[in-house]
Design an enzyme around this catalytic site. Structure first.
Site, PDB file in Angstrom:
ATOM      1  N   GLY A 100       8.276  -5.940   4.148  1.00  9.87           N
ATOM      2  CA  GLY A 100       7.865  -6.479   2.855  1.00  9.87           C
ATOM      3  C   GLY A 100       6.778  -6.088   2.227  1.00  9.87           C
ATOM      4  N   ALA A 101       5.542  -5.545   3.294  1.00 11.33           N
ATOM      5  CA  ALA A 101       4.331  -5.194   2.727  1.00 11.33           C
ATOM      6  C   ALA A 101       3.922  -3.852   3.416  1.00 11.33           C
ATOM      7  CB  ALA A 101       3.340  -6.290   3.324  1.00 11.33           C
ATOM      8  N   SER A 102       4.642  -3.233   4.243  1.00  7.75           N
ATOM      9  CA  SER A 102       4.196  -1.881   4.618  1.00  7.75           C
ATOM     10  C   SER A 102       5.471  -1.178   4.948  1.00  7.75           C
ATOM     11  CB  SER A 102       3.321  -1.609   5.743  1.00  7.75           C
ATOM     12  OG  SER A 102       3.861  -2.074   7.020  1.00  7.75           O
ATOM     13  N   GLU A 124       3.050   0.344  14.946  1.00  5.01           N
ATOM     14  CA  GLU A 124       4.287  -0.475  14.467  1.00  5.01           C
ATOM     15  C   GLU A 124       5.188   0.816  14.278  1.00  5.01           C
ATOM     16  OE1 GLU A 124       3.540  -2.472  10.725  1.00  5.01           O
ATOM     17  OE2 GLU A 124       5.358  -3.107  10.453  1.00  5.01           O
ATOM     18  N   GLN A 181       6.627   2.586   7.249  1.00  2.78           N
ATOM     19  CA  GLN A 181       6.330   3.512   8.375  1.00  2.78           C
ATOM     20  C   GLN A 181       7.471   4.485   8.568  1.00  2.78           C
ATOM     21  OE1 GLN A 181       4.641   0.063   8.357  1.00  2.78           O
ATOM     22  NE2 GLN A 181       6.324  -0.177   9.522  1.00  2.78           N
TER      23      GLN A 181
HETATM   24  N1  LIG Z   1      19.013  -9.988   4.478  1.00  3.03           N
HETATM   25  C1  LIG Z   1      17.840  -9.730   4.032  1.00  3.03           C
HETATM   26  C2  LIG Z   1      16.497 -10.018   4.835  1.00  3.03           C
HETATM   27  C3  LIG Z   1      15.390  -9.635   4.269  1.00  3.03           C
HETATM   28  N2  LIG Z   1      15.049  -8.948   3.143  1.00  3.03           N
HETATM   29  C4  LIG Z   1      13.927  -8.666   2.718  1.00  3.03           C
HETATM   30  O1  LIG Z   1      13.563  -7.351   3.146  1.00  3.03           O
HETATM   31  C5  LIG Z   1      12.125  -7.266   3.048  1.00  3.03           C
HETATM   32  C6  LIG Z   1      11.615  -6.933   4.554  1.00  3.03           C
HETATM   33  O2  LIG Z   1      12.089  -7.681   5.227  1.00  3.03           O
HETATM   34  P1  LIG Z   1      11.383  -7.493   7.142  1.00  3.03           P
HETATM   35  O3  LIG Z   1      11.602  -6.217   7.486  1.00  3.03           O
HETATM   36  O4  LIG Z   1      11.750  -8.576   7.696  1.00  3.03           O
HETATM   37  O5  LIG Z   1       9.830  -7.523   6.510  1.00  3.03           O
HETATM   38  P2  LIG Z   1       8.907  -8.007   7.384  1.00  3.03           P
HETATM   39  O6  LIG Z   1       8.742  -7.609   8.860  1.00  3.03           O
HETATM   40  O7  LIG Z   1       8.627  -9.388   7.182  1.00  3.03           O
HETATM   41  O8  LIG Z   1       7.346  -7.212   6.543  1.00  3.03           O
HETATM   42  P3  LIG Z   1       6.356  -6.310   7.084  1.00  3.03           P
HETATM   43  O9  LIG Z   1       6.922  -5.382   8.231  1.00  3.03           O
HETATM   44  O10 LIG Z   1       5.822  -5.595   6.045  1.00  3.03           O
HETATM   45  O11 LIG Z   1       5.133  -7.073   7.806  1.00  3.03           O
HETATM   46  C7  LIG Z   1      11.656  -8.517   2.622  1.00  3.03           C
HETATM   47  O12 LIG Z   1      11.453  -8.346   1.307  1.00  3.03           O
HETATM   48  C8  LIG Z   1      12.743  -9.592   2.800  1.00  3.03           C
HETATM   49  O13 LIG Z   1      12.793 -10.566   1.772  1.00  3.03           O
HETATM   50  C9  LIG Z   1      16.230  -8.633   2.464  1.00  3.03           C
HETATM   51  O14 LIG Z   1      16.049  -8.378   1.147  1.00  3.03           O
HETATM   52  N3  LIG Z   1      17.639  -9.206   2.673  1.00  3.03           N
HETATM   53 CA   LIG Z   2       8.588  -5.419   9.865  1.00  2.00          CA
END
Ligand SMILES: Nc1ccn([C@@H]2O[C@H](COP(=O)(O)OP(=O)(O)OP(=O)(O)O)[C@@H](O)[C@H]2O)c(=O)n1
Ligand SMILES: [Ca+2]
Length: 496
Positions: A203-205, A174, A207
């Site tokens: 949201g969960a990690s 990633e 990098q």
């Molecule tokens: N306009 C936006 C879109 C997303 N988020 C928030 O940004 C965070 C990360 O979004 P994203 O990068 O899409 O995370 P994921 O890919 O879903 O998570 P991970 O990579 O950890 O699996 C999330 O808490 C989401 O709710 C936000 O605050 N505003």
């Molecule tokens: Ca992501």
């Protein structure tokens, strides 16, 4: 009389030659312009496509990429043509009804079918990569995570595209492919010049990846990735912090604040006037939260905001463990990190949050000041100012902004000086920054290890050059044939 007739005939002959040359030159110019125009026209029909599904912890996105069929190995040639956001939460949230995970992807996949030309469907590679949400589900319950993956696999296999697999990618992949994407899109790989580091917050990690001194590989092999791209070697430092995405970090912070078991928690990272009842289970059910629910009979607590940025910074700092580094230097939690190098692109939630808070182009000090003012603004006022933003998102921006500042400075060791090296970005040249493009480029071998042999002249250049040489040759021959006639004319004149 004969002399006059001969002069007239000579004039007529000369006129014919001049006319012929004029016609020839005009034809040549028309041909030249036509060739140049045709050569520079994009090959509209000849595009190829690839699809990558980013199954993140908070949501899934379907990315469609395209590239000219004849220039697959050219850097900067692959670009995103479309992104479809799957409705609802990420696939890991389907652990209760795993069978429905695949169905959730259907509408975005139908969209992809309508956007990619029919004749290209069968040859369009289709990948799904799941990130931290699924890593956490696998840690909790491997068989449930297998069922969810099986369900998305079934849905993708039934699409007309060339399905290439659905898997949980590693944190290292990633981070590294996010770095490839950013550097590919900013055209830094082929030039072999400096590269840019990549910072991804999900949201969960989260990098961090950047080109570092090769010695780092000896200190911590698990953080080292080497790439040979376009004839250049890159020694990459990369690390993925599971549980340090912004949603999981909020759970960590709340778990620390609710340990006493009090019925209400005064939280400096939420706005004054904010008050919400939360179930303990929403905080303690995550595998990131190691401590157990406080021993109270109640199921919920009241989460009350006080909006104090400096106290919030203390709350956030407690999430990191700064002791116990067994390497020459660490970021946090005992993780090796070499000295920061080069510019950085910060994307995903780094961008969403900093862009919302209007902090993408401020100094570190100014960012702190602006954030403090924002956090202390009453909740009612914040809601009035942003009626279109979802309340759940809106409530968390003070916390998320504080976390980002702390992660970058306390965690990764950015200072007021190096803060300016960070650019908060969403897209580069129209394509989203993220791991998906790098992942596809790698799996389709679209970035060669060695620089392709480039001809000294582009194709259009060759054609133009050939055309000019032919034209010169033609005029030279014409000149020779005319010259062979001139001495005869002169001798006749002399005799007369
Ligand atoms: N306009 C936006 C879109 C997303 N988020 C928030 O940004 C965070 C990360 O979004 P994203 O990068 O899409 O995370 P994921 O890919 O879903 O998570 P991970 O990579 O950890 O699996 C999330 O808490 C989401 O709710 C936000 O605050 N505003
Ligand atoms: Ca992501």
């Amino acid at each position: 009389m004969a002399e006059q007739r001969e002069i007239k005939e000579n004039n007529a002959w000369h006129k014919a030659v001049i006319l012929f040359i004029t016609v020839l030159v005009i034809t040549a110019i028309v041909a030249l312009v036509t060739t140049a125009v045709l050569q520079n026209q994009p090959l509209l029909q000849k595009y190829k496509y690839g699809i990558v599904l980013d199954a993140g912890s908070s949501h899934t996105a379907v990315y469609i990429y395209e590239w000219p069929a004849e220039k697959e190995n050219d850097t900067g040639r692959v670009q995103q043509t479309h992104a479809c956001k799957v409705k609802g939460a990420g696939i890991s949230s389907y652990s209760v009804f795993p069978g429905q995970a695949g169905a959730s992807l259907k509408s975005c996949m139908k969209e992809a079918e309508s956007l990619i030309p029919l004749r290209r469907h069968h040859e369009t590679p289709l990948y799904l990569g799941a990130t931290a949400g699924m890593r956490l589900l696998r840690m909790e319950n491997q068989s449930l995570s297998d069922l969810v993956l099986g369900s998305v696999e079934e849905a993708l296999r039934s699409s007309p595209f060339s399905y290439q697999g659905a898997r949980i990618i590693t944190g290292q992949e990633e981070g590294a492919f996010g770095w490839v994407t950013v550097n590919y899109l900013s055209d830094r790989l082929k030039q072999g010049s400096g590269t840019t580091g990549a910072l991804d917050l999900g949201g969960a990690s989260t990098q961090i990846s950047f080109v570092a001194n090769q010695d780092g590989a000896e200190e911590s092999a698990e953080n080292a990735v080497t790439f040979r791209l376009y004839g250049n070697d890159y020694f990459l430092y990369t690390h993925s912090f599971l549980c340090y995405g912004k949603d999981q970090v909020l759970k960590l912070a709340l778990s620390q604040q609710t340990q006493s078991g009090d019925s209400s928690v005064l939280d400096p990272c939420f706005h004054p006037g904010y008050s919400v009842d939360r179930d303990y289970s929403s905080v303690y059910s995550s595998p990131c939260v190691m401590t157990g629910k406080p021993l109270v009979s109640r199921d919920s607590f009241t989460h009350i905001g006080t909006g104090n940025a400096s106290q919030c910074q203390e709350v956030v700092r407690r999430i990191f463990n700064f002791s116990g580094c067994s390497f020459s230097r660490c970021s946090f939690n005992g993780v090796y990190q070499p000295p920061l190098q080069g510019p950085f692109g910060a994307f995903s939630a780094f961008y969403f949050v900093m862009n919302f808070l209007n902090l993408t182009s401020d100094s570190l000090e100014r960012s702190r000041e602006k954030l403090a003012l924002y956090c202390s603004t009453p909740w009612t006022q914040i809601k009035q100012q942003h009626p279109d933003v979802k309340e759940k998102y809106l409530a968390e921006y003070c916390f998320s902004g504080s976390y980002i500042l702390s992660l970058l400075t306390d965690g990764y060791n950015f200072t007021s000086d190096t803060w300016t090296h960070i650019t908060f970005i969403k897209k580069i040249s129209g394509s989203d920054a993220g791991w998906t493009l790098g992942y596809m480029l790698n799996l389709t071998n679209m970035i060669p290890a060695e620089a392709p042999e480039t001809p000294p002249l582009p194709h259009a250049g060759y054609i133009t050059l050939l055309f000019f040489i032919s034209l010169l040759l033609f005029f030279f021959l014409l000149f020779l044939s005319l010259r062979s006639r001139w001495p005869r004319c002169n001798s006749q004149t002399q005799i007369i």
